[in-house]
Scaffold this motif. Sequence first.
Motif: not given
Length: 163
Positions: A5-14
């Motif tokens: 339930g996070l507001q924003v899940l940041f997703c890096g490349i690797n």
Amino acid sequence: MVADGLQVLFCGINPGLMTAATGHHFARPGNRFWPVLHLSGFTPRLLKPAEQGELPAYGLGITNVVARATARADELTTAEYVAGGLLLTDKVTRLRPKWLAVVGVTAYRAAFDDRTARVGPQERTIGDTRVWVLPNPSGLNAHWTTATMAEEFARLRTTARAA
């Protein structure tokens, strides 16, 4: 660095090699993620990579499209991006963040087979999770300055908080 339930899940490349060595996301000196996160208003102060554990208290998390560490993202294969996109979809479906923010338009295009994607909000959703593509904060991304990146991150922050 994920939770339900996070507001924003940041997703890096690797993970880069420094991240792999330290266990801290965006750990390489010169990566602008942490300064941009603060300048955009997501965090009240500039966090260090070693303080990534504080992110869930702000409703934020971090993951990656591809788990394999490399010196440069261009070392990844198309197959790794596609497989990573499938795993990311499963993770987002399970964790249900309000927003998935992929940092890197090239990674987003490859992982989700969307050659026309641009930085900004996407039409795609994953369940109820909206998707936003952000510029890659790597120091190698000369097309974006810290200030222009912070503006784009702030657009996401404002939209996410208004929703």
